[in-house]
Design a protein around this motif. Structure first.
Motif: not given
Ligand code: IMP
Ligand code: MG
Length: 178
Positions: A12-22
């Motif tokens: 299941k999703q844990f860290i979104s790509s938006g948060k990763i890129q930020e």
């Protein structure tokens, strides 16, 4: 995607790509302010750090070299604890500033091994960038200069991390459903 199935297991999703890129943008700025003008050599660790390296190196925007190495210490969802594959480090890194780029530091074994191998080539300094760190899995004292996120000791996939070959291309990071 909320969840994905790989080799029959649910993640299941844990860290979104938006948060990763930020977060990567913040780390890239730090690298830029500390390294600009020094033309460092980024050494991404294949295969897992491929996506992280691609994003952080481009975002830093500095003049640099990139030279990949390959190490493998993982099979299935548990660290096998042994370094199976030797690395391919070019010897022309002597006197240069090195930034090792890792996807995740788990036991720290891989990183310790690489630090030892790379220091044999007499670089000016070695810094470490890792997207993820599992502090409770660490068996060795290692310093990470540019860290993305501390994560629990659970099995993760996505954004470069794989589960037996699958899941690297996911844009978000997922955790194994218990
Ligand atoms: P270490 O040598 O135990 O620190 O393991 C580091 C390597 O194991 C990383 O570069 C990853 O390739 C792999 N690894 C560690 N934890 C995970 C995980 O949760 N998912 C997928 N690969 C992992
Ligand atoms: Mg790796």
């Amino acid at each position: 995607m909320e969840s994905v199935i790989l080799h029959g297991k649910i993640f299941k999703q844990f860290i979104s790509s938006g948060k990763i890129q930020e977060r990567i943008s913040v780390l890239a700025e730090k690298i830029k302010s500390e390294m600009n003008g020094t033309e460092p050599v980024f050494i991404p660790v294949l295969n897992g750090a491929f996506f992280f390296a691609s994003d952080i190196i481009r975002k830093s925007g500095i003049t640099c070299e990139v030279s990949f190495v390959r190490v493998s210490s993982y099979s299935g969802t548990q660290s096998s604890g042994t370094i199976k594959n030797p690395v391919g480090i070019n010897s022309d890194i002597s006197g240069k500033k090195i930034i090792i780029v890792e996807d995740i530091v788990d036991t720290g074994e891989t990183l310790l091994y690489l630090l030892n191998e790379i220091s044999k080539h007499d670089p000016a300094e070695i810094k470490v960038a890792s997207l993820l760190l599992k502090p409770s899995a660490l068996k060795h004292e290692v310093k990470i200069d540019y860290l993305g996120f501390e994560v629990p000791n659970d099995f993760l996939v996505g954004y470069g991390l794989d589960y037996d070959g699958l899941g690297r291309n996911l844009e978000d990071i997922y955790t194994l459903e218990k």
